[in-house]
Design a protein around this motif. Structure first.
Motif, short mmCIF file in Angstrom:
data_model
loop_
_atom_site.label_atom_id
_atom_site.label_comp_id
_atom_site.label_asym_id
_atom_site.label_seq_id
_atom_site.Cartn_x
_atom_site.Cartn_y
_atom_site.Cartn_z
N LEU A 255 -9.80 -2.55 2.93
CA LEU A 255 -8.77 -1.68 2.33
C LEU A 255 -7.80 -1.17 3.39
CD1 LEU A 255 -11.05 0.38 -0.10
CD2 LEU A 255 -9.42 -1.41 -0.74
N GLU A 256 -8.32 -0.74 4.53
CA GLU A 256 -7.44 -0.24 5.59
C GLU A 256 -6.60 -1.37 6.17
OE1 GLU A 256 -10.27 1.69 8.16
OE2 GLU A 256 -9.92 3.65 7.21
N GLY A 257 -7.17 -2.57 6.22
CA GLY A 257 -6.38 -3.71 6.69
C GLY A 257 -5.17 -3.95 5.80
N LEU A 258 -5.37 -3.92 4.49
CA LEU A 258 -4.26 -4.13 3.55
C LEU A 258 -3.25 -3.00 3.61
CD1 LEU A 258 -6.31 -5.47 0.51
CD2 LEU A 258 -4.87 -6.79 2.05
N LEU A 259 -3.71 -1.78 3.90
CA LEU A 259 -2.80 -0.64 3.95
C LEU A 259 -1.85 -0.68 5.15
CD1 LEU A 259 -5.23 2.23 2.88
CD2 LEU A 259 -3.25 1.38 1.59
N GLY A 260 -2.03 -1.67 6.02
CA GLY A 260 -1.05 -1.87 7.09
C GLY A 260 0.27 -2.39 6.56
N ALA A 261 0.27 -2.94 5.35
CA ALA A 261 1.50 -3.47 4.75
C ALA A 261 2.32 -2.36 4.11
CB ALA A 261 1.14 -4.52 3.71
N ASP A 262 3.62 -2.60 3.98
CA ASP A 262 4.49 -1.69 3.23
C ASP A 262 4.39 -1.97 1.73
OD1 ASP A 262 5.99 -0.34 5.50
OD2 ASP A 262 6.42 -2.44 5.94
N LEU A 263 4.17 -3.23 1.40
CA LEU A 263 4.06 -3.65 0.00
C LEU A 263 2.87 -4.61 -0.11
CD1 LEU A 263 5.20 -3.86 -2.91
CD2 LEU A 263 6.63 -5.76 -2.09
N VAL A 264 1.94 -4.30 -1.02
CA VAL A 264 0.79 -5.17 -1.27
C VAL A 264 0.96 -5.74 -2.67
CG1 VAL A 264 -1.72 -5.37 -1.30
CG2 VAL A 264 -0.63 -3.68 0.19
N GLY A 265 1.10 -7.06 -2.75
CA GLY A 265 1.36 -7.70 -4.03
C GLY A 265 0.12 -8.38 -4.61
N PHE A 266 0.01 -8.32 -5.95
CA PHE A 266 -1.11 -8.91 -6.67
C PHE A 266 -0.56 -9.76 -7.81
CE2 PHE A 266 -2.45 -4.99 -4.71
CZ PHE A 266 -3.68 -5.29 -4.16
N GLN A 267 -1.41 -10.63 -8.36
CA GLN A 267 -0.98 -11.46 -9.48
C GLN A 267 -0.75 -10.64 -10.75
OE1 GLN A 267 -0.11 -14.46 -9.19
NE2 GLN A 267 -1.46 -15.69 -7.89
N SER B 285 11.82 -11.44 -6.20
CA SER B 285 11.32 -10.15 -6.64
C SER B 285 10.49 -9.48 -5.53
CB SER B 285 10.47 -10.33 -7.90
OG SER B 285 9.84 -9.13 -8.27
N PHE B 286 9.58 -10.25 -4.92
CA PHE B 286 8.74 -9.68 -3.87
C PHE B 286 9.57 -9.28 -2.66
CE2 PHE B 286 5.97 -9.49 -0.24
CZ PHE B 286 4.81 -8.91 -0.74
N MET B 287 10.45 -10.17 -2.21
CA MET B 287 11.24 -9.89 -1.01
C MET B 287 12.20 -8.72 -1.22
SD MET B 287 10.11 -11.90 1.33
CE MET B 287 11.32 -12.14 2.62
N SER B 288 12.78 -8.63 -2.41
CA SER B 288 13.68 -7.51 -2.71
C SER B 288 12.93 -6.19 -2.72
CB SER B 288 14.36 -7.72 -4.08
OG SER B 288 15.16 -8.87 -4.06
N GLU B 289 11.74 -6.22 -3.34
CA GLU B 289 10.93 -5.01 -3.40
C GLU B 289 10.48 -4.59 -2.00
OE1 GLU B 289 9.81 -1.88 -5.32
OE2 GLU B 289 10.41 -3.60 -6.55
N LEU B 290 10.12 -5.56 -1.18
CA LEU B 290 9.70 -5.27 0.19
C LEU B 290 10.84 -4.64 0.99
CD1 LEU B 290 7.63 -5.40 2.46
CD2 LEU B 290 8.28 -7.80 2.83
N ALA B 291 12.04 -5.16 0.79
CA ALA B 291 13.20 -4.62 1.51
C ALA B 291 13.53 -3.20 1.06
CB ALA B 291 14.41 -5.53 1.30
N ASP B 292 13.23 -2.89 -0.23
CA ASP B 292 13.62 -1.60 -0.80
C ASP B 292 12.55 -0.51 -0.70
OD1 ASP B 292 16.01 -2.72 -1.45
OD2 ASP B 292 15.51 -3.08 -3.55
N VAL B 293 11.32 -0.89 -0.31
CA VAL B 293 10.25 0.10 -0.27
C VAL B 293 10.63 1.24 0.67
CG1 VAL B 293 7.90 0.55 0.52
CG2 VAL B 293 8.35 -1.43 -0.88
N ASP B 294 10.59 2.47 0.13
CA ASP B 294 10.80 3.65 0.96
C ASP B 294 9.47 3.97 1.62
OD1 ASP B 294 11.43 6.00 2.18
OD2 ASP B 294 11.75 7.15 0.34
#
Length: 478
Positions: free
Chosen positions: A183-195, A456-465
């Protein structure tokens, strides 16, 4: 090839190419089939990105190279790491655990140690190749520790992570001895995407329960002031590309040849899967054989073509599964087949896209019945190839694709009788019913293709505050 820093770095367990022997006997490369490659390649090209991954095998002298306009950086792996990290923790622990325990996961400390070491090496390579402020997109269950490791090395980066397989509920995930570390490993990301939204919801709940961070809907608030978003981004295919391929003369001719080779039956059922215990191949073939044995179908009128792509053949569970399927097919054909008319036409091999498209065109009924699947792109590929709005799809309700392809005959793959009923309904459906269902599904996959997924993923990643000012207590130990 250049290895200057890139503005986009893709980090995945595998490179988008496979090692092959060329006609002159020298080693070369061939583009890999598979959903991840299809999905990421356009993003790579658009951003002049670099792809880090393992090419398979144990070669140690590979240099960065360019293939078909893509910058590729190969990672090495020792035989021990293949056994402990890849066959062990990734596919002996995480894969079955995340697929609802269809098989029993194993928990070995030495497997975990190898997983940590390989993830660290991938993170360090990504850190060395990313430009200042670059975007790094990490993929799938083999590399779940990379986001946090990379964050520690390069806090300036924008980091995204995408999980291509299901993410399990707390009741299953909490069996993992290293649950907090994942869980902590994944929390290093700004955006975590799932199916699917359910996977994102499972993740956020687990972070709240097991790590103790404050959450609100799809957001996690970290004590260091950073925000992580978890959201669903259902992956898709190059729908237009598959349709164009299916319409080609070569594929049309091959589809006709396939039907002729099978004796021009009234209906061809088709299954195409990796040979994996999550795919439900055994139950599906058993259901079809019972329809013949019960007299609902006849081998003169119907045949089931099952393509089982070789997979993880060094793993014991996969060798056992192959033997079981081989025996089942032999028994069914011995009991129910006739000379020149087997009930099951079984192919244990992988095929290029052109042959797959021909099989999709030749088949009247596609049967996709996994016990659990993140998405299942085969279902979408079949729909894309049915450009005349015909054909039928029998689809497991436990495949991610079932959320979008609601007009398929949806089945519980654990219920053999229900599966038989759905296969029989699809077999007997009239043209009007088939057209209505297929037209709706084709509209869905045209609108939600792989380009829309990646954008969609790349746009969301760029926009994450990725900052917040909320008062947050330190995480509790768990």
């Amino acid at each position: 090839m250049r290895t200057v820093p890139a503005d986009l770095v893709i980090v995945a367990n595998r490179l988008p190419v496979d090692r092959v022997e060329q006609s002159d006997g020298t080693p070369g490369w061939r583009g890999s089939p598979g959903g991840l490659v299809t999905a990421i390649e356009p993003v790579m090209r658009a951003n002049d990105g670099t792809w880090i991954g393992w090419p398979g095998g144990t070669e140690t002298d590979l240099e960065p190279f360019e293939y078909d306009g893509m910058n590729l950086v190969p990672m090495t792996m020792s035989q021990s790491e293949i056994e402990l990290f890849y066959e062990g923790f990734a596919n002996g622990t995480i894969w079955p655990l995340y697929h609802d325990l269809v098989a029993k996961p194993e928990f070995h400390r030495e497997w975990w140690d190898a997983y940590v070491a390989v993830n660290q090496r991938f993170a360090e390579k990504a850190a060395s190749l990313a430009n200042k402020g670059a975007t790094v997109w990490v993929h799938d269950y083999q590399l779940q520790l990379v986001p946090q490791m990379l964050r520690e090395l390069r806090p300036d980066l924008r980091i995204g992570f995408y999980l291509h397989i299901p993410f399990p509920p707390a009741e299953l995930f909490q069996q993992l001895p290293w649950r907090r570390q994942i869980l902590e490993g994944l929390l290093g990301a700004d955006l975590v995407g799932f199916q699917l939204p359910g996977g994102a919801g499972n993740f956020v709940r687990l972070v709240r329960q097991r790590v103790g961070h404050k959450t609100h809907r799809d957001l996690v608030y970290l004590p260091d002031g950073r925000t992580v978003r978890a959201a669903a981004f259902p992956i898709s295919i190059d729908a237009a590309g598959f349709e164009e391929l299916a319409q080609s003369d070569a594929v049309a001719e091959r589809a006709t040849a396939i039907r002729e080779a099978l004796g021009n039956p009234r209906r061809i059922f088709l299954g195409i899967d990796r040979l994996d215990y999550t795919k439900g191949i055994y139950a599906r073939l058993r259901a079809f054989s019972e329809l013949i044995a019960d007299g609902h179908l006849d081998v003169e009128d119907a045949v089931f073509v099952q393509v089982a792509v070789p997979s993880r053949e060094q793993v014991e569970q996969y060798r056992i599964l192959r033997d079981e399927i081989d025996r089942l097919v032999g028994r069914i054909n011995g009991d129910l087949g006739r000379i020149g008319k087997p009930a099951i036409s079984y192919l244990h091999s992988s095929y290029p896209r052109e042959e797959m498209a021909a099989l999709y065109r030749a088949a009247d009924i596609m049967v996709v019945t996994p016990y659990r699947d993140g998405m299942n792109l085969v279902a979408k590929e079949y729909v894309a190839c049915r450009f005349e709005d015909d054909g039928a799809l029998v689809l497991s309700e436990f495949a991610g694709a079932a959320d979008e392809l609601r007009q398929a005959w949806l089945v519980n793959p654990y219920d053999i009788n229900a599966m038989k009923s759905s296969m029989l309904e699809a077999y007997a459906a009239d043209e009007k019913e088939l057209t209505k269902r297929m037209r709706a599904m084709r509209k869905t996959i045209r609108q939600h293709d792989v380009a829309a997924w990646a954008d969609s993923f790349m746009s969301e990643l760029a926009d994450v505050d990725n900052t917040h000012a909320k008062p947050v207590k330190p995480a509790k130990r768990s």
